[in-house]
Structures are given as structure tokens and as C-alpha cells.
Write an enzyme that holds these catalytic residues in place. Structure first.
Site, PDB file in Angstrom:
ATOM      1  CG  HIS A  57      -0.527  -0.452   2.461  1.00 47.34           C
ATOM      2  ND1 HIS A  57      -0.793  -1.703   2.939  1.00 47.34           N
ATOM      3  CD2 HIS A  57       0.220   0.148   3.376  1.00 47.34           C
ATOM      4  CE1 HIS A  57      -0.225  -1.848   4.110  1.00 47.34           C
ATOM      5  NE2 HIS A  57       0.394  -0.739   4.399  1.00 47.34           N
ATOM      6  CG  LEU A  61       5.606   9.923  -3.450  1.00 43.81           C
ATOM      7  CD1 LEU A  61       4.496   9.112  -2.784  1.00 43.81           C
ATOM      8  CD2 LEU A  61       5.481  11.379  -3.032  1.00 43.81           C
ATOM      9  CG  HIS A 236       2.342   7.592   6.915  1.00 39.91           C
ATOM     10  ND1 HIS A 236       2.630   8.862   7.381  1.00 39.91           N
ATOM     11  CD2 HIS A 236       2.447   7.673   5.570  1.00 39.91           C
ATOM     12  CE1 HIS A 236       2.908   9.652   6.361  1.00 39.91           C
ATOM     13  NE2 HIS A 236       2.795   8.963   5.243  1.00 39.91           N
ATOM     14  CE1 TYR A 267       3.180  10.525   0.615  1.00 45.59           C
ATOM     15  CE2 TYR A 267       3.890  11.105   2.833  1.00 45.59           C
ATOM     16  CZ  TYR A 267       3.260  10.235   1.961  1.00 45.59           C
ATOM     17  OH  TYR A 267       2.705   9.076   2.432  1.00 45.59           O
ATOM     18  CB  VAL A 360      14.260  -1.288   4.085  1.00 43.41           C
ATOM     19  CG1 VAL A 360      14.771  -0.823   2.730  1.00 43.41           C
ATOM     20  CG2 VAL A 360      15.379  -1.924   4.903  1.00 43.41           C
ATOM     21  CB  THR A 363      13.043   5.575  -0.821  1.00 40.27           C
ATOM     22  OG1 THR A 363      11.755   6.172  -0.901  1.00 40.27           O
ATOM     23  CG2 THR A 363      14.105   6.526  -1.317  1.00 40.27           C
ATOM     24  CE1 TYR A 536      44.672   5.587  15.683  1.00 42.85           C
ATOM     25  CE2 TYR A 536      46.248   5.655  13.872  1.00 42.85           C
ATOM     26  CZ  TYR A 536      44.965   5.848  14.352  1.00 42.85           C
ATOM     27  OH  TYR A 536      43.978   6.273  13.499  1.00 42.85           O
ATOM     28  CG  ASP A 549      40.856   5.225  14.379  1.00 41.49           C
ATOM     29  OD1 ASP A 549      39.663   5.112  14.746  1.00 41.49           O
ATOM     30  OD2 ASP A 549      41.480   6.291  14.475  1.00 41.49           O
TER      31      ASP A 549
HETATM   32  P1  FAD Z   1       6.731  -5.442   4.008  1.00 41.13           P
HETATM   33  O1  FAD Z   1       6.280  -4.956   2.711  1.00 41.13           O
HETATM   34  O2  FAD Z   1       5.863  -5.109   5.176  1.00 41.13           O
HETATM   35  O3  FAD Z   1       6.898  -7.001   3.883  1.00 41.13           O
HETATM   36  C1  FAD Z   1       7.128  -7.800   5.009  1.00 41.13           C
HETATM   37  C2  FAD Z   1       6.541  -9.159   4.743  1.00 41.13           C
HETATM   38  O4  FAD Z   1       6.925 -10.037   5.779  1.00 41.13           O
HETATM   39  C3  FAD Z   1       5.026  -9.159   4.714  1.00 41.13           C
HETATM   40  O5  FAD Z   1       4.538  -9.580   3.454  1.00 41.13           O
HETATM   41  C4  FAD Z   1       4.638 -10.126   5.803  1.00 41.13           C
HETATM   42  O6  FAD Z   1       3.508 -10.925   5.487  1.00 41.13           O
HETATM   43  C5  FAD Z   1       5.893 -10.962   5.958  1.00 41.13           C
HETATM   44  N1  FAD Z   1       5.983 -11.573   7.276  1.00 41.13           N
HETATM   45  C6  FAD Z   1       5.946 -10.939   8.465  1.00 41.13           C
HETATM   46  N2  FAD Z   1       5.969 -11.827   9.472  1.00 41.13           N
HETATM   47  C7  FAD Z   1       6.025 -13.050   8.904  1.00 41.13           C
HETATM   48  C8  FAD Z   1       6.057 -14.375   9.423  1.00 41.13           C
HETATM   49  N3  FAD Z   1       6.013 -14.647  10.742  1.00 41.13           N
HETATM   50  N4  FAD Z   1       6.114 -15.402   8.548  1.00 41.13           N
HETATM   51  C9  FAD Z   1       6.157 -15.181   7.209  1.00 41.13           C
HETATM   52  N5  FAD Z   1       6.095 -13.954   6.679  1.00 41.13           N
HETATM   53  C10 FAD Z   1       6.036 -12.888   7.515  1.00 41.13           C
HETATM   54  N6  FAD Z   1       8.118   4.181   1.356  1.00 41.13           N
HETATM   55  C11 FAD Z   1       8.666   4.923   0.376  1.00 41.13           C
HETATM   56  O7  FAD Z   1       9.820   4.759   0.065  1.00 41.13           O
HETATM   57  N7  FAD Z   1       7.954   5.882  -0.275  1.00 41.13           N
HETATM   58  C12 FAD Z   1       6.661   6.137   0.040  1.00 41.13           C
HETATM   59  O8  FAD Z   1       6.037   6.985  -0.569  1.00 41.13           O
HETATM   60  C13 FAD Z   1       6.078   5.403   1.095  1.00 41.13           C
HETATM   61  N8  FAD Z   1       4.826   5.693   1.501  1.00 41.13           N
HETATM   62  C14 FAD Z   1       4.244   4.926   2.461  1.00 41.13           C
HETATM   63  C15 FAD Z   1       2.941   5.205   2.824  1.00 41.13           C
HETATM   64  C16 FAD Z   1       2.299   4.405   3.751  1.00 41.13           C
HETATM   65  C17 FAD Z   1       0.901   4.718   4.127  1.00 41.13           C
HETATM   66  C18 FAD Z   1       3.002   3.326   4.353  1.00 41.13           C
HETATM   67  C19 FAD Z   1       2.348   2.452   5.345  1.00 41.13           C
HETATM   68  C20 FAD Z   1       4.305   3.075   4.015  1.00 41.13           C
HETATM   69  C21 FAD Z   1       4.949   3.880   3.084  1.00 41.13           C
HETATM   70  N9  FAD Z   1       6.278   3.674   2.740  1.00 41.13           N
HETATM   71  C22 FAD Z   1       6.843   4.393   1.733  1.00 41.13           C
HETATM   72  C23 FAD Z   1       7.115   2.692   3.476  1.00 41.13           C
HETATM   73  C24 FAD Z   1       7.248   1.387   2.727  1.00 41.13           C
HETATM   74  O9  FAD Z   1       6.007   0.952   2.310  1.00 41.13           O
HETATM   75  C25 FAD Z   1       7.868   0.317   3.598  1.00 41.13           C
HETATM   76  O10 FAD Z   1       8.956   0.837   4.292  1.00 41.13           O
HETATM   77  C26 FAD Z   1       8.326  -0.873   2.770  1.00 41.13           C
HETATM   78  O11 FAD Z   1       7.304  -1.293   1.926  1.00 41.13           O
HETATM   79  C27 FAD Z   1       8.747  -2.020   3.671  1.00 41.13           C
HETATM   80  O12 FAD Z   1       9.022  -3.137   2.868  1.00 41.13           O
HETATM   81  P2  FAD Z   1       9.432  -4.519   3.539  1.00 41.13           P
HETATM   82  O13 FAD Z   1       9.725  -5.480   2.460  1.00 41.13           O
HETATM   83  O14 FAD Z   1      10.490  -4.283   4.548  1.00 41.13           O
HETATM   84  O15 FAD Z   1       8.174  -4.957   4.412  1.00 41.13           O
END
Ligand code: FAD
Length: 824
Positions: A57, A61, A236, A267, A360, A363, A536, A549
Site C-alpha cells: 500500500h 514516492l 501513517h 508530500y 527499509v 525508496t 595505534y 582505528d
Molecule cells: P513489508 O512490505 O511489510 O513485507 C514484510 C513481509 O513479511 C510481509 O509480506 C509479511 O507478510 C511478511 N511476514 C511478516 N511476518 C512473517 C512471518 N512470521 N512469517 C512469514 N512472513 C512474515 N516508502 C517509500 O519509500 N515511499 C513512500 O512513498 C512510502 N509511503 C508509504 C505510505 C504508507 C501509508 C506506508 C504504510 C508506508 C509507506 N512507505 C513508503 C514505506 C514502505 O512501504 C515500507 O517501508 C516498505 O514497503 C517495507 O518493505 P518490507 O519489504 O520491509 O516490508
């Protein structure tokens, strides 16, 4: 679509198990497959395309600029990765529309000049543009109240879920990756401090390597492994308008640049004929740490319009026709925030094989995947990742309250104008020296560092200012978090004697029958010295990059002390443990909290010390670069004759409980010699004019000792050590770049570091450290320059807040070239 296997059991084993099929997991699998890895297994608790996590979702950006060079580089790698995979995506998912950061205030316009400097330094094309140009690029925008903007043409808007799927599919097509969705991970098995298996709802997978890329569930996975991952899920909110009249008939998905209006916490992005916006102006909305349920809607909560009231007002003002278009769609997604707002990458030192790539952004997802793959494949990453390394956190950063408070501050300030020396408000006064109340009584102005409260300057020194010739007046930015008292303390230390709190230093004791060979392998110089000698040197990685270092004190045949800076104590310790033999022949004890330390430095240091000890401290009895146990009054002390400021002096180490007494004794004895307390602000300018490198700024893993001017800290003939082969290879040709000392023509200009350095209109480097040299009377900057520019006398220009300042390459150090004062 990715072929995933929801109905069969998971395989019995895999080379690596990636937990999480968001952008980070998919990108890492892709980059590993490019490096030739096979037998990669990716599991996710939910379906992959439209995964349960934040990736599905995110409005996607990508603003690549970041004040951190590392983070900006990760974003640049990300754009490369997404561009590379876009043609294989199931639907259009990569739109390189560029970005504009809007200046909604004069202060922001100044800040954008600084950011512009960063983009030059980090190799990212950017342009400062005026309101007319903004209006030309985004006709729907109200620009009346703006002060221009920063345009980055290569920034992009992406559909991260589609790109993630394409990355995973590319790895699958190579035969490198199997994907198992609807496969929740339930447990992690470990033995002997190593990962052994991942337990899922559909079976157990034997493996030596796990990558936790579980997004907001990262902490839960960490808990299964018994390790702490300091992040908190944060709500968010995002809203999308109905069709805007001005965009009626828009055929292209995306044409307008993405935008930030940071003065209003906003944004924006285009959605064909509509606009979307997100908001950082409300109070942070963290979710109870450790309570994210394992279900689909855990990352999607009910929209709370009351938190978006400010956003609607700001958007109605900024985007013409927005009020009439109304809001069509809104949601409240959850993503991760950390105590310093940076990602968390790397292997958990206490559990070998448990790797983390958490917090992460989209971006950075592409670039983080590349960095993780390199790191897993080669043991060391090519990029300096210290700012995002999981080992940067001290143990107290694992506590819920600390994480919540610090991360909330990060969320609240994410769009603020942050000065590089601004200090955190939350999580303060956690680690204090045993003489902390003395420091307070002297009016110490404290900066925080890994929980320690460290004096930056002392108000008690204010009378010194009356006797000084004028201190160069700093511009308002450089004057923030600074005091002319730094200059006064600097000069007092050079002229008389200063006393400095060094308690936060990391002190590690290495003992055991193999202590010597272990340290010989770990460090670049011969540490097989007589007892009492100090060396050192540096620990290098396999590429020859400077991991840290350090000073090494040999205390006995099989007993050494390692002294390093406080900021990266746990990073250094993790490296040491990683290379420790598996048997019991080497023991490492972290004595950082067991011993306090005080530096006593300056021409009168010997006189002060002689007043409080019976030991002989003259040059013959106590030479430079040696250490001796002695008593100060009745306090047992290890005195080490070194100084980071280029003066005669000692670092005095005592068991912590003696610290208060030690401070008082030295203080009392010093009064006759004009002793003053000296803070880190003075120490920084003292060390810079003496040419001493600061790890993290002037030196880190991207530079080897030859480039850094630390040849003297290396002995290639001592036998093998980590990084030696790389150094031998590097020695075959002269270094292509070298760390150089620059003197800025105008002594009143103080740079802050990170500014781009130009020659003949081209960027040739950036400033690694800068300060005023109060003894040498000039403005100093250091930076790596290409070999063709390193000759003293060469002229360069340094860009700082819209102005180009001329500077000259100088031989170094600027102060006491022959070390006369230290050896006196
Ligand atoms: P995720 O996409 O959350 O993936 C993690 C996965 O791990 C999930 O699919 C989950 O099911 C799986 N998982 C978790 N626990 C388990 C388990 N026990 N067993 C098996 N699987 C598991 N970032 C930007 O750079 N630009 C933006 O404009 C931006 N806008 C955003 C707007 C909103 C409203 C939100 C919520 C986020 C936004 N972000 C944005 C942030 C960005 O979406 C996330 O930082 C990024 O998608 C994280 O990716 P990920 O792969 O780390 O985690």
C-alpha cells in the site's frame, strides 16, 4: 505472476531462508540470484502479490536525496534496480517523473541550498528552481507563498508491489528462488549461537542463513530468535482525491513530479487525474511494540480523519481544485520507524546466521537488496553501511520505551530542518560519568552519544573569553550547537592544561593463550611489543577498508587493552567477536563501563600529574606511547601516554567507583596550573589541526589506510592479517585518491562537513570533517581528492549554502608537524 507454492510442504533445507516477500525480501533474492546464488527460499505468511505488509500500500514516492551519503547511495542503487526490472513488470510500475521539494519558508530555501550541496557531493543531479519553474512543471500548484524549490530529475514514483513481484520472478526464472506464500514462520531454531532451522506452519527448513525482512513484524521474528530489533510500527495516513478539473482527460498515469511541502508536513503525488497526499504533521501514532497480530489487516488500520485535518487544509491551499474534487479514497497504513530513523541491516552478532533488513523504505528497497546480497556473498559490503548497521545500537536501545520515544521523535521531526549537531530529546541521561555532578556544576553543555552524556563545552569557562582575541563570528547555521567557549577551551588546552571526560571510550580486554595471534590477525600493525607499549593501528575488513582505528595497550604477555571511540563500541566489539576463535583460547571482556577515563592534556599536564602521584612521570621514566599502572592519591590508575589533541598528556583509566575521587584530585592539583575542563567541541578542532582522523567521518570501510594517510598504522611485513592481501594489491599502484587537508581562504567561514569540493567546475570530492583551527588561525576542511589534485598549493572551491569558498590544499598536519609537544 510469481509461482508460489501454497499447497505443498516446504523443502527440508535451503541455503538461505528469506522471511518476508515485501520489496526488501524480493529485492535481496533478486540480487543474490544475480550473484549466482541458488537454493534461496522465500516464505511469507500471506499472499505475495499484494502482500500483507507495507509494500502493497505504499504510494511509492522515491526521493533519493538524503543527508547521509550511504542512504542516498542506497536510493540511487534502488532507482537503478527498479529501472532495470521495470520492463519485466506485469504492469507499468516505474515512473521517473522527478521530484520537487518546495520551500515554504526562507529557512527552507536555505536548507534546500544545503541539500543541493549534498546532491552535488553524493553525485545526484539536482537543480534549485524558482516559483515560475515550479508552476511550469506542476500547473495545478499554488506557488504564491513559495521560495523556490529543489528539483531532482531522476527521482521516481513506483508501484513497489508490482516491482517486488517482478524482482522475485526474475530470481525464480534463473532457477535460484522458490517462493512459499501463506507460510507463516512460527519459530527459529538455533544451537551454539548459530541459526539451525526455520519452523513454518508447513514444515521445518534446515538452514544456516536467515534474512529477516518481515517489515513491521520484524520485532516478532527477532523475538523468535531471541534477539532485539529496535523498531516500532507506526501509523501513517494517506488520502487520494477525486478527479481534479485541471487534470481532466489526463491519459498518462503519472506526469507530474512527486513533491514535498515539508514546512506543512506534506508530500504529494499524481494519480492520473487525481492527487494523493500523505502527512507528517500530526502527533506520532506508534503501535504497541511486539503486538502486531499475524493477519492481513495488521498493516492497515482504520483511517482517522481527525489526524488529517491539517493535511486537508494544507492540500486545499497548495493544489488548485482539490477542495472541489473531494477525497475518494483514504487509508491508514503501518510502517516501521527506528530510534534514529535509519534502516537496520546486518547480522545479529549474538546469533550467527541471523541477518536483518528491516525498517527499509521502498525508496531504499532495491539498493538494500543489493547491499545485503553483496554482504551475504562476500562477507563485507562495498558500501560503508555503518549508519544502518544493526551493531550501532547499544543494548539499552532494545528497550520498548527507548524505541517508542526516540522513534516518535524521529517521526515528528522527519520533515524538520535538522542541524547535524541537533541532539535527541528523548532517552537522555541514561549513561553518565561517575563525576557527572561535577560536570553539571561546571555548566557542561551535554551532547548525547550511545546513551552517554558528553560535555561539549563548559559555561564555567566563560571568563576565559574576556582574555581572548576575537573568535571568528560564525554564520547562524555553523553557530548552532556551538559556543565560542569551544575556542577558549581549545586555546587553554594548548597554552596550559585541559581535563576531558573520556569515560565513554570503549575499552575491551583481550586475554588468553592466543590473544597475541588473534590480535595480530585482526589488526594492521605489529602488536607484539614489550609490555607497557601502546600501538595505534586499525582493524581492516577483507577489502582493506578501515573497520575501526584503535589504540592497543599490551599489559602482559597475554593481556591487551583495546581502546576505541564510544560511538561504534558495539560495532567494533561485534567485529572482534566475529573473528574470535571458537575454542576458549581468546577471551574478550567489555570493560567500557567498568573503567572511567579522564584525559589530562596540555603543556602543564606533567606538572599536574606529578602533584598527585609518587610515580615518575618524566620523559625517561614514562615515554610517549607507553602505559603504566600508578596511583593518584590512593586511586589505582592505568595511565596511558597518548592524546587525541596533539599535546603532552595522559589518558587515565580507573575503576568506575574511583572516578569521582579521580576527578577531584586532578581538578584540585590542576588549579595551580590554570587547568580548565575541556569539552568535545574543543577536542574536535584540536584534533583536526593536528590531522587526526575521526572514524566515521574521515575514515571508514570505503577507504584503506594508504588513501587515508594512515600508512604509519600499517606494517605489511609483520605476517598475515585481515585486509593485508587487499593492501598488497592496492600497493601495486599509487592511490587514486587521498585524504587532504584544505585551508579555506576566508578564516571566518566554518564548514560543517559533507560540502562538495569543486575544481574547474567539476565535483572532485566532499568535505569529511571541518572546523576552525583556533591555534593555527584558519578554517580547516578535510576531504578525499583525486590523485591529480593532492599537491599542496592546488586551489579548489567548496560550496556552502549557495556560495563557493576558495580553499587551498595544504600539507599536514597544520599544527606541530614533528610531534614535539606530544613527545616533550
Ligand atoms: P513489508 O512490505 O511489510 O513485507 C514484510 C513481509 O513479511 C510481509 O509480506 C509479511 O507478510 C511478511 N511476514 C511478516 N511476518 C512473517 C512471518 N512470521 N512469517 C512469514 N512472513 C512474515 N516508502 C517509500 O519509500 N515511499 C513512500 O512513498 C512510502 N509511503 C508509504 C505510505 C504508507 C501509508 C506506508 C504504510 C508506508 C509507506 N512507505 C513508503 C514505506 C514502505 O512501504 C515500507 O517501508 C516498505 O514497503 C517495507 O518493505 P518490507 O519489504 O520491509 O516490508
Amino acid at each position: 505472476m510469481i509461482s508460489s507454492r501454497s499447497s505443498v510442504d516446504v523443502p527440508a533445507s535451503a541455503r538461505i531462508v528469506i522471511i518476508g516477500g515485501g520489496i526488501v525480501g524480493c529485492s535481496t533474492a533478486y540480487h543474490l540470484s544475480k550473484l549466482g546464488w541458488r537454493d534461496i527460499l522465500l516464505v511469507d505468511q500471506g499472499p505475495l502479490y499484494h502482500n500483507w505488509g507495507s509494500t502493497s500500500h505504499a504510494p511509492g514516492l522515491i526521493f533519493q536525496h538524503n543527508n547521509s551519503r550511504t542512504v542516498c547511495q542506497l536510493a540511487q542503487w534502488t532507482v537503478e534496480t527498479y529501472r532495470e526490472i521495470a520492463s519485466r513488470a506485469a504492469s507499468p510500475a516505474f515512473f521517473q517523473v522527478g521530484s520537487i521539494e518546495l520551500a515554504g519558508s526562507r529557512a527552507r530555501a536555505e536548507e534546500l541550498k544545503r541539500k543541493f550541496g549534498n546532491t552535488k557531493a553524493w553525485g545526484l543531479e539536482a537543480h534549485l528552481i524558482d516559483n515560475a519553474e515550479i508552476a511550469r512543471r506542476v500547473p495545478v500548484l499554488n506557488t504564491d507563498d513559495l521560495f523556490g524549490g529543489l528539483h531532482v530529475p531522476s527521482d521516481a514514483n513506483v508501484n513497489a508491489a508490482v516491482l517486488g513481484e517482478a524482482l522475485a520472478r526474475a530470481a525464480q526464472e534463473k532457477g535460484a528462488l522458490s517462493v512459499f506464500d501463506n507460510t507463516p514462520v512460527l519459530g527459529i531454531e538455533q544451537a551454539g549461537g548459530r541459526v539451525r532451522a526455520v519452523v513454518t506452519a508447513r514444515g521445518r527448513i534446515r538452514t544456516d542463513l536467515i534474512l529477516c525482512a518481515a517489515g513491521i513484524w520484524g520485532r516478532e521474528i527477532g523475538r523468535m530468535a531471541g534477539v532485539s530489533i529496535p523498531l516500532t510500527p507506526m501509523q501513517h495516513l494517506y488520502a487520494r482525491t477525486g478527479p481534479l478539473a485541471e487534470l481532466k482527460g489526463e491519459s498518462e498515469e503519472l506526469r507530474h513530479p512527486i513533491m514535498r511541502d515539508q514546512d506543512r508536513g506534506m508530500y504529494y503525488r499524481q494519480h492520473r487525474d487525481a492527487y494523493g497526499f500523505g502527512y507528517y504533521g500530526h502527533l506520532p501514532l506508534p503501535i504497541e511494540i511486539g503486538s502486531v497480530p499475524r493477519k492481513k489487516n495488521a498493516a492497515m488500520l482504520p483511517f482517522t480523519p481527525e489526524h488529517m485535518a491539517g493535511a486537508f487544509r494544507a492540500a486545499n491551499h497548495r493544489v488548485r481544485g482539490l477542495a472541489q474534487a473531494g477525497i475518494d479514497h483514504s487509508f491508514n497504513g503501518v510502517f516501521s520507524f527506528t530510534p534514529d530513523s535509519q534502516s537496520i541491516l546486518g547480522e545479529k552478532p549474538e546469533l550467527r546466521g541471523f541477518w536483518v533488513a528491516e525498517a527499509v523504505w521502498v525508496t531504499h528497497g532495491g539498493g538494500v537488496g543489493r547491499a545485503m546480497a553483496e554482504w551475504l556473498d562476500q562477507g563485507v559490503p562495498s558500501l560503508d553501511l555503518r549508519e544502518v548497521d544493526i551493531t550501532r545500537f547499544p543494548p539499552h536501545a532494545g528497550g520498548k520505551r527507548f524505541i517508542l520515544e526516540r522513534s516518535s521523535q524521529q517521526y515528528a521531526e522527519v520533515y524538520d530542518i535538522i542541524h547535524p549537531l541537533d541532539q535527541p530529546r528523548a532517552g537522555r541521561n541514561l549513561r553518565v560519568a561517575p563525576y557527572h555532578n561535577r560536570l553539571q556544576a561546571l555548566g557542561a553543555h551535554f551532547f548525547e552519544n550511545t546513551g552517554w552524556e558528553r560535555p561539549r563545552w563548559f559555561e564555567s569557562n566563560r571568563p576565559l573569553l574576556e582574555k581572548m582575541v576575537a573568535v571568528p563570528v560564525r554564520d547562524p547555521w555553523a553557530a548552532r550547537n556551538w559556543s565560542p567557549l569551544c575556542a577558549a577551551e581549545h586555546l587553554a588546552c594548548r597554552e596550559r592544561v585541559g581535563m576531558c571526560d573520556l569515560t565513554p571510550f570503549a575499552k575491551f580486554e583481550v586475554t588468553g593463550r592466543n590473544a597475541l595471534p588473534y590480535l595480530q590477525n585482526l589488526t594492521a600493525k605489529n602488536v607484539d611489543q614489550a609490555c607497557g607499549k601502546v600501538v595505534y593501528t586499525a582493524m581492516l575488513d577483507e577489502r582493506g577498508g578501515i573497520k575501526c582505528d584503535l589504540s592497543i595497550v599490551r599489559l602482559a604477555e597475554r593481556k591487551f587493552w583495546i581502546i576505541t571511540g564510544s560511538r561504534m563500541a558495539f560495532h567494533d566489539l561485534a567485529w572482534m567477536h566475529r573473528h574470535r576463535p571458537d575454542d576458549d583460547s581468546v577471551h574478550i571482556a567489555d570493560l567500557s563501563s567498568t573503567y572511567c577515563s579522564i584525559g589530562i592534556w596540555g603543556p602543564q599536564a606533567r606538572a599536574v600529574l606529578a602533584r598527585v602521584t609518587d610515580a615518575a612521570v618524566d620523559n625517561a621514566a614514562f615515554p610517549y606511547f607507553t602505559a603504566q599502572p600508578l596511583h593518584i592519591a590512593q586511586i589505582p590508575v592505568l595511565a596511558v601516554r597518548i592524546s587525541y589533541v596533539g599535546e603532552l598528556g595522559w589518558e587515565l583509566y580507573a575503576p568506575t567507583e574511583f572516578g569521582l575521587g579521580l576527578w577531584d584530585k586532578l581538578w584540585e592539583a590542576g588549579q595551580a596550573f590554570g587547568l580548565v575542563p575541556v569539552g568535545d567541541g574543543a577536542v574536535d578542532s584540536l584534533r583536526l589541526e593536528k590531522g587526526y582522523r575521526a572514524w566515521g567521518a574521515d575514515i571508514h570501510t570505503e577507504y584503506n589506510p594508504f588513501e587515508a594517510g594512515l600508512e604509519f598504522a600499517v606494517n605489511l611485513n609483520k605476517g598475515d592479517f585481515i585486509g593485508r592481501a587487499a593492501l598488497l594489491e592496492a600497493r601495486k599502484a599509487p592511490p587514486s585518491k587521498k585524504l587532504c587537508c584544505l585551508i579555506v581562504d576566508d578564516p571566518a567561514v566554518t564548514l560543517m562537513g559533507k560540502e562538495p569540493i569543486f575544481a574547474a567546475g567539476q565535483v572532485i570530492g566532499y568535505v569529511t570533517s571541518a572546523n576552525t583551527g583556533y591555534s593555527v588561525g584558519c578554517s580547516i576542511a578535510y576531504g578525499y581528492l583525486p590523485a591529480t589534485f593532492i599537491e599542496p598549493g592546488n586551489r579548489v572551491e567548496i560550496y556552502y549554502f549557495g556560495n563557493y569558498h576558495s580553499a587551498t590544499v595544504s600539507s599536514e598536519p597544520l599544527f606541530d608537524r614533528i610531534n614535539q609537544r606530544m613527545k616533550s
